[in-house]
Design a protein around this motif. Structure first.
Motif, PDB file in Angstrom:
ATOM      1  N   PHE A   1       0.826  -1.207   0.000  1.00 50.84           N
ATOM      2  CA  PHE A   1       0.000   0.000   0.000  1.00 50.84           C
ATOM      3  C   PHE A   1       0.866   1.265   0.000  1.00 50.84           C
ATOM      4  CE2 PHE A   1      -2.622   3.347   1.756  1.00 50.84           C
ATOM      5  CZ  PHE A   1      -3.797   3.203   1.045  1.00 50.84           C
ATOM      6  N   PRO A   2       1.879   1.383   0.877  1.00 51.45           N
ATOM      7  CA  PRO A   2       2.734   2.574   0.807  1.00 51.45           C
ATOM      8  C   PRO A   2       3.521   2.674  -0.496  1.00 51.45           C
ATOM      9  CG  PRO A   2       3.004   1.510   2.927  1.00 51.45           C
ATOM     10  CD  PRO A   2       2.175   0.594   2.083  1.00 51.45           C
ATOM     11  N   LEU A   3       3.931   1.533  -1.054  1.00 53.56           N
ATOM     12  CA  LEU A   3       4.677   1.563  -2.310  1.00 53.56           C
ATOM     13  C   LEU A   3       3.820   2.109  -3.444  1.00 53.56           C
ATOM     14  CD1 LEU A   3       7.231   0.873  -3.910  1.00 53.56           C
ATOM     15  CD2 LEU A   3       6.239  -1.389  -4.302  1.00 53.56           C
ATOM     16  N   PHE A   4       2.614   1.566  -3.593  1.00 58.53           N
ATOM     17  CA  PHE A   4       1.740   2.028  -4.662  1.00 58.53           C
ATOM     18  C   PHE A   4       1.246   3.451  -4.439  1.00 58.53           C
ATOM     19  CE2 PHE A   4       0.954  -2.625  -5.493  1.00 58.53           C
ATOM     20  CZ  PHE A   4       1.713  -2.642  -6.655  1.00 58.53           C
ATOM     21  N   SER A   5       0.961   3.812  -3.201  1.00 60.24           N
ATOM     22  CA  SER A   5       0.499   5.180  -2.960  1.00 60.24           C
ATOM     23  C   SER A   5       1.626   6.184  -3.203  1.00 60.24           C
ATOM     24  CB  SER A   5      -0.064   5.326  -1.555  1.00 60.24           C
ATOM     25  OG  SER A   5       0.927   5.130  -0.582  1.00 60.24           O
ATOM     26  N   SER A   6       2.860   5.832  -2.878  1.00 61.66           N
ATOM     27  CA  SER A   6       3.971   6.751  -3.153  1.00 61.66           C
ATOM     28  C   SER A   6       4.207   6.886  -4.655  1.00 61.66           C
ATOM     29  CB  SER A   6       5.241   6.295  -2.443  1.00 61.66           C
ATOM     30  OG  SER A   6       5.670   5.045  -2.916  1.00 61.66           O
ATOM     31  N   ILE A   7       4.021   5.811  -5.404  1.00 61.25           N
ATOM     32  CA  ILE A   7       4.162   5.890  -6.864  1.00 61.25           C
ATOM     33  C   ILE A   7       3.054   6.771  -7.451  1.00 61.25           C
ATOM     34  CG2 ILE A   7       3.954   4.545  -8.995  1.00 61.25           C
ATOM     35  CD1 ILE A   7       5.449   2.282  -7.514  1.00 61.25           C
ATOM     36  N   PHE A   8       1.810   6.585  -7.007  1.00 60.46           N
ATOM     37  CA  PHE A   8       0.700   7.387  -7.535  1.00 60.46           C
ATOM     38  C   PHE A   8       0.822   8.859  -7.139  1.00 60.46           C
ATOM     39  CE2 PHE A   8      -1.709   3.231  -7.564  1.00 60.46           C
ATOM     40  CZ  PHE A   8      -1.575   3.068  -8.932  1.00 60.46           C
ATOM     41  N   ILE A   9       1.257   9.130  -5.923  1.00 62.40           N
ATOM     42  CA  ILE A   9       1.471  10.517  -5.495  1.00 62.40           C
ATOM     43  C   ILE A   9       2.529  11.176  -6.368  1.00 62.40           C
ATOM     44  CG2 ILE A   9       2.461  11.949  -3.649  1.00 62.40           C
ATOM     45  CD1 ILE A   9       1.084  10.040  -1.658  1.00 62.40           C
ATOM     46  N   THR A  10       3.618  10.463  -6.620  1.00 65.18           N
ATOM     47  CA  THR A  10       4.698  11.018  -7.423  1.00 65.18           C
ATOM     48  C   THR A  10       4.273  11.199  -8.875  1.00 65.18           C
ATOM     49  OG1 THR A  10       6.228   9.878  -5.949  1.00 65.18           O
ATOM     50  CG2 THR A  10       7.148  10.801  -7.944  1.00 65.18           C
TER      51      THR A  10
ATOM     52  N   PHE B   1      -7.093   0.186   5.850  1.00 64.81           N
ATOM     53  CA  PHE B   1      -7.116   1.126   4.728  1.00 64.81           C
ATOM     54  C   PHE B   1      -7.129   2.565   5.220  1.00 64.81           C
ATOM     55  CE2 PHE B   1      -9.305   3.627   1.466  1.00 64.81           C
ATOM     56  CZ  PHE B   1      -8.473   3.376   0.393  1.00 64.81           C
ATOM     57  N   PHE B   2      -7.862   2.839   6.283  1.00 57.39           N
ATOM     58  CA  PHE B   2      -7.918   4.190   6.842  1.00 57.39           C
ATOM     59  C   PHE B   2      -6.544   4.628   7.338  1.00 57.39           C
ATOM     60  CE2 PHE B   2      -8.464   7.029  10.517  1.00 57.39           C
ATOM     61  CZ  PHE B   2      -9.050   8.109   9.872  1.00 57.39           C
ATOM     62  N   LYS B   3      -5.851   3.750   8.054  1.00 56.80           N
ATOM     63  CA  LYS B   3      -4.511   4.091   8.539  1.00 56.80           C
ATOM     64  C   LYS B   3      -3.542   4.281   7.372  1.00 56.80           C
ATOM     65  CE  LYS B   3      -4.757   1.844  13.032  1.00 56.80           C
ATOM     66  NZ  LYS B   3      -4.219   0.765  13.874  1.00 56.80           N
ATOM     67  N   GLY B   4      -3.671   3.449   6.334  1.00 63.54           N
ATOM     68  CA  GLY B   4      -2.817   3.601   5.161  1.00 63.54           C
ATOM     69  C   GLY B   4      -3.036   4.928   4.457  1.00 63.54           C
ATOM     70  N   THR B   5      -4.291   5.336   4.344  1.00 69.59           N
ATOM     71  CA  THR B   5      -4.609   6.623   3.731  1.00 69.59           C
ATOM     72  C   THR B   5      -4.087   7.776   4.580  1.00 69.59           C
ATOM     73  OG1 THR B   5      -6.591   5.621   2.797  1.00 69.59           O
ATOM     74  CG2 THR B   5      -6.481   8.014   2.799  1.00 69.59           C
ATOM     75  N   LEU B   6      -4.250   7.676   5.881  1.00 75.92           N
ATOM     76  CA  LEU B   6      -3.732   8.704   6.783  1.00 75.92           C
ATOM     77  C   LEU B   6      -2.209   8.787   6.715  1.00 75.92           C
ATOM     78  CD1 LEU B   6      -4.575  10.791   8.898  1.00 75.92           C
ATOM     79  CD2 LEU B   6      -4.342   9.018  10.628  1.00 75.92           C
ATOM     80  N   ILE B   7      -1.553   7.640   6.652  1.00 78.23           N
ATOM     81  CA  ILE B   7      -0.095   7.602   6.522  1.00 78.23           C
ATOM     82  C   ILE B   7       0.334   8.243   5.209  1.00 78.23           C
ATOM     83  CG2 ILE B   7       1.869   6.043   6.189  1.00 78.23           C
ATOM     84  CD1 ILE B   7       0.489   4.138   8.187  1.00 78.23           C
ATOM     85  N   ALA B   8      -0.388   7.952   4.109  1.00 75.01           N
ATOM     86  CA  ALA B   8      -0.053   8.539   2.807  1.00 75.01           C
ATOM     87  C   ALA B   8      -0.191  10.053   2.837  1.00 75.01           C
ATOM     88  CB  ALA B   8      -0.930   7.935   1.720  1.00 75.01           C
ATOM     89  N   LEU B   9      -1.248  10.565   3.460  1.00 73.82           N
ATOM     90  CA  LEU B   9      -1.429  12.016   3.547  1.00 73.82           C
ATOM     91  C   LEU B   9      -0.354  12.668   4.411  1.00 73.82           C
ATOM     92  CD1 LEU B   9      -5.312  12.250   3.858  1.00 73.82           C
ATOM     93  CD2 LEU B   9      -3.892  12.838   1.890  1.00 73.82           C
TER      94      LEU B   9
END
Length: 102
Positions: free
Chosen positions: A17-26, A76-84
């Motif tokens: 989840f952090p890997l894909f969210s960091s790729i999408f953010i970038t 999922f909520f914690k993952g989203t909060l971590i991504a933000l």
């Protein structure tokens, strides 16, 4: 007994989840900044090097925040909060770092 990071499925999700969210953010940041609302930056090799540095920064921040603040039970909520949180902290660090170079 040692714990392995991929011992069960939830640990795998906690890393992917952090890997894909960091790729999408970038990708989004490069879409609006480097490509001027296009993906033209993808043709340049140097842009991919900078892209990978940003992904590494965001991914490391997300793993660090996840380990130190939210110790276990990935949701999922914690993952989203971590991504933000990593987006805010990562952009602040990049701004400070690149501002000091200029």
């Amino acid at each position: 007994m040692k714990k392995y990071i991929f011992a069960n499925q939830s640990n795998l999700v906690a890393v992917l989840f952090p890997l894909f969210s960091s790729i999408f953010i970038t990708f989004f940041l490069f879409y609006i900044d480097e490509g001027l609302y296009s993906f033209a930056w993808m043709k340049q090799t140097a842009a991919w090097i900078v892209f990978s540095m940003y992904v590494l920064i965001f991914f490391t921040l997300q793993i660090g925040i996840g380990v130190f603040i939210f110790k276990n039970n990935f949701t999922f909520f914690k993952g989203t909060l971590i991504a933000l949180l990593s987006l805010i902290v990562g952009l602040s660090l990049c701004f400070v770092f690149f501002r000091s170079i200029i």
